[in-house]
Scaffold this motif. Sequence first.
Motif, PDB file in Angstrom:
ATOM      1  N   ALA A   1       5.698   1.259  -7.764  1.00 45.61           N
ATOM      2  CA  ALA A   1       4.472   2.013  -7.478  1.00 45.61           C
ATOM      3  C   ALA A   1       3.350   1.084  -7.008  1.00 45.61           C
ATOM      4  O   ALA A   1       2.646   1.384  -6.035  1.00 45.61           O
ATOM      5  CB  ALA A   1       4.036   2.782  -8.720  1.00 45.61           C
ATOM      6  N   ALA A   2       3.191  -0.062  -7.682  1.00 45.84           N
ATOM      7  CA  ALA A   2       2.109  -0.988  -7.306  1.00 45.84           C
ATOM      8  C   ALA A   2       2.318  -1.522  -5.895  1.00 45.84           C
ATOM      9  O   ALA A   2       1.380  -1.569  -5.082  1.00 45.84           O
ATOM     10  CB  ALA A   2       2.040  -2.138  -8.310  1.00 45.84           C
ATOM     11  N   GLY A   3       3.554  -1.913  -5.579  1.00 44.84           N
ATOM     12  CA  GLY A   3       3.838  -2.426  -4.238  1.00 44.84           C
ATOM     13  C   GLY A   3       3.671  -1.368  -3.169  1.00 44.84           C
ATOM     14  O   GLY A   3       3.143  -1.631  -2.087  1.00 44.84           O
ATOM     15  N   GLY A   4       4.121  -0.140  -3.464  1.00 43.42           N
ATOM     16  CA  GLY A   4       4.008   0.955  -2.496  1.00 43.42           C
ATOM     17  C   GLY A   4       2.564   1.319  -2.201  1.00 43.42           C
ATOM     18  O   GLY A   4       2.185   1.483  -1.025  1.00 43.42           O
ATOM     19  N   TRP A   5       1.754   1.437  -3.256  1.00 47.53           N
ATOM     20  CA  TRP A   5       0.348   1.772  -3.046  1.00 47.53           C
ATOM     21  C   TRP A   5      -0.396   0.639  -2.344  1.00 47.53           C
ATOM     22  O   TRP A   5      -1.289   0.891  -1.524  1.00 47.53           O
ATOM     23  CB  TRP A   5      -0.339   2.094  -4.376  1.00 47.53           C
ATOM     24  CG  TRP A   5      -0.014   3.464  -4.888  1.00 47.53           C
ATOM     25  CD1 TRP A   5       0.719   3.785  -5.998  1.00 47.53           C
ATOM     26  CD2 TRP A   5      -0.412   4.712  -4.304  1.00 47.53           C
ATOM     27  NE1 TRP A   5       0.813   5.146  -6.137  1.00 47.53           N
ATOM     28  CE2 TRP A   5       0.121   5.745  -5.122  1.00 47.53           C
ATOM     29  CE3 TRP A   5      -1.151   5.065  -3.177  1.00 47.53           C
ATOM     30  CZ2 TRP A   5      -0.073   7.098  -4.837  1.00 47.53           C
ATOM     31  CZ3 TRP A   5      -1.354   6.418  -2.892  1.00 47.53           C
ATOM     32  CH2 TRP A   5      -0.817   7.406  -3.706  1.00 47.53           C
TER      33      TRP A   5
ATOM     34  N   CYS B   1      -3.112  -1.353   2.502  1.00 45.20           N
ATOM     35  CA  CYS B   1      -3.279  -2.396   3.518  1.00 45.20           C
ATOM     36  C   CYS B   1      -2.960  -1.891   4.924  1.00 45.20           C
ATOM     37  O   CYS B   1      -3.561  -2.347   5.897  1.00 45.20           O
ATOM     38  CB  CYS B   1      -2.399  -3.596   3.179  1.00 45.20           C
ATOM     39  SG  CYS B   1      -2.966  -4.507   1.730  1.00 45.20           S
ATOM     40  N   ALA B   2      -2.026  -0.958   5.047  1.00 46.89           N
ATOM     41  CA  ALA B   2      -1.689  -0.413   6.365  1.00 46.89           C
ATOM     42  C   ALA B   2      -2.758   0.549   6.866  1.00 46.89           C
ATOM     43  O   ALA B   2      -3.085   0.562   8.060  1.00 46.89           O
ATOM     44  CB  ALA B   2      -0.335   0.291   6.310  1.00 46.89           C
ATOM     45  N   ILE B   3      -3.330   1.332   5.950  1.00 46.85           N
ATOM     46  CA  ILE B   3      -4.257   2.392   6.366  1.00 46.85           C
ATOM     47  C   ILE B   3      -5.689   1.885   6.469  1.00 46.85           C
ATOM     48  O   ILE B   3      -6.345   2.010   7.511  1.00 46.85           O
ATOM     49  CB  ILE B   3      -4.181   3.583   5.385  1.00 46.85           C
ATOM     50  CG1 ILE B   3      -2.787   4.214   5.427  1.00 46.85           C
ATOM     51  CG2 ILE B   3      -5.258   4.620   5.728  1.00 46.85           C
ATOM     52  CD1 ILE B   3      -2.547   5.250   4.338  1.00 46.85           C
ATOM     53  N   PHE B   4      -6.205   1.302   5.389  1.00 41.61           N
ATOM     54  CA  PHE B   4      -7.640   1.033   5.333  1.00 41.61           C
ATOM     55  C   PHE B   4      -8.071  -0.230   6.084  1.00 41.61           C
ATOM     56  O   PHE B   4      -8.844  -0.139   7.041  1.00 41.61           O
ATOM     57  CB  PHE B   4      -8.106   1.028   3.867  1.00 41.61           C
ATOM     58  CG  PHE B   4      -7.979   2.376   3.222  1.00 41.61           C
ATOM     59  CD1 PHE B   4      -8.901   3.379   3.491  1.00 41.61           C
ATOM     60  CD2 PHE B   4      -6.926   2.657   2.374  1.00 41.61           C
ATOM     61  CE1 PHE B   4      -8.790   4.634   2.915  1.00 41.61           C
ATOM     62  CE2 PHE B   4      -6.799   3.908   1.790  1.00 41.61           C
ATOM     63  CZ  PHE B   4      -7.728   4.901   2.060  1.00 41.61           C
ATOM     64  N   PRO B   5      -7.621  -1.447   5.684  1.00 39.40           N
ATOM     65  CA  PRO B   5      -8.098  -2.619   6.427  1.00 39.40           C
ATOM     66  C   PRO B   5      -7.426  -2.812   7.774  1.00 39.40           C
ATOM     67  O   PRO B   5      -7.811  -3.715   8.516  1.00 39.40           O
ATOM     68  CB  PRO B   5      -7.765  -3.786   5.478  1.00 39.40           C
ATOM     69  CG  PRO B   5      -6.596  -3.303   4.711  1.00 39.40           C
ATOM     70  CD  PRO B   5      -6.756  -1.827   4.554  1.00 39.40           C
TER      71      PRO B   5
END
Length: 313
Positions: free
Chosen positions: A212-216, A221-225
């Motif tokens: 879960a931690a890695g997926g979120w 990182c893909a969406i926001f920054p």
Amino acid sequence: MSYARETAPMPQGKITAILVFTTLLWGGSFLFNKIGMREIPPVHFFFFRFALAALLMGIVCIPRLGRLNRQIVRRGAVVGVALAAVNLSFVLGVSGTTISRAGYLNNLFVIFIPLLSFLVWRERVDRVTFGGVALAVAGLWFLASGGAEGFNRGDFLSTVCALFIAVHIITVSRVLRDEDVYLVTFVQFATVACVGGAITLAMPWPAFRIGAAGGWSLAYCAIFPTVICFTLQNTYQRYTTPTKAGLIYTMDPVWSMLAGVFILGERLTPREFFGCMLILLAVAGPLFVRLYVEHKQRILYRLGAAGEAEEGE
């Protein structure tokens, strides 16, 4: 210098707020990269992040794909190679040092830009920039002598990342012209994903599981920054001066340091903290001087224009 920016229809306060928001998202990427790489190897995290970002940007660009041409692909790929170097050195650097140190070291790109411009195009470097370089060197020395491991491999790669950030910024300004921003960004992300895919295929594939931690962390990182920040930057930065934008972007390491201290429990020794502050001053100091000079030139321009108007009457 262009004074047409003063008549931009968009309020400067709104532009500043949006660019500050992008620094918050970028600062968060240090935290989520660090968390995600506890489960996912750095190079694989880098590949998955940009593969997802390219997919998302491709969906956004569906209505525009008919305008994709060879020139956009060629120029976007050139800039994408530079962006791949940035992000590969970024993940390797963050994985080997604290996000507090990495954030300030990455910010050295502001110093590297004029130095690279001098080395490649012989553009003049002023005394203020040389002063910033001297402060940056002093800051690096305090960082190296303040931590338990000294100036380690992660610190070195974070400094290399700053160099590649400068290369990427210069490449964007030299290569891109009036192409569609969204399509160029899509090609950039796709190029980075291809580079990452090639590297992961060339390496032994380690055993890991994405929880879960890695997926979120990957999703953030893909969406926001990545998708959101690049879009906001390309959309709004054009309405302010490069100097003011540079000053705003110096907030990145502040957010990363706060995240490191309050969320990851990182602690800086007094010498490390002093070194970080010197690096921040090395970056922000010359920018403040240039902002003052721009403001003074703007006032002189207005006075000159007013004088010409009076003479015309």
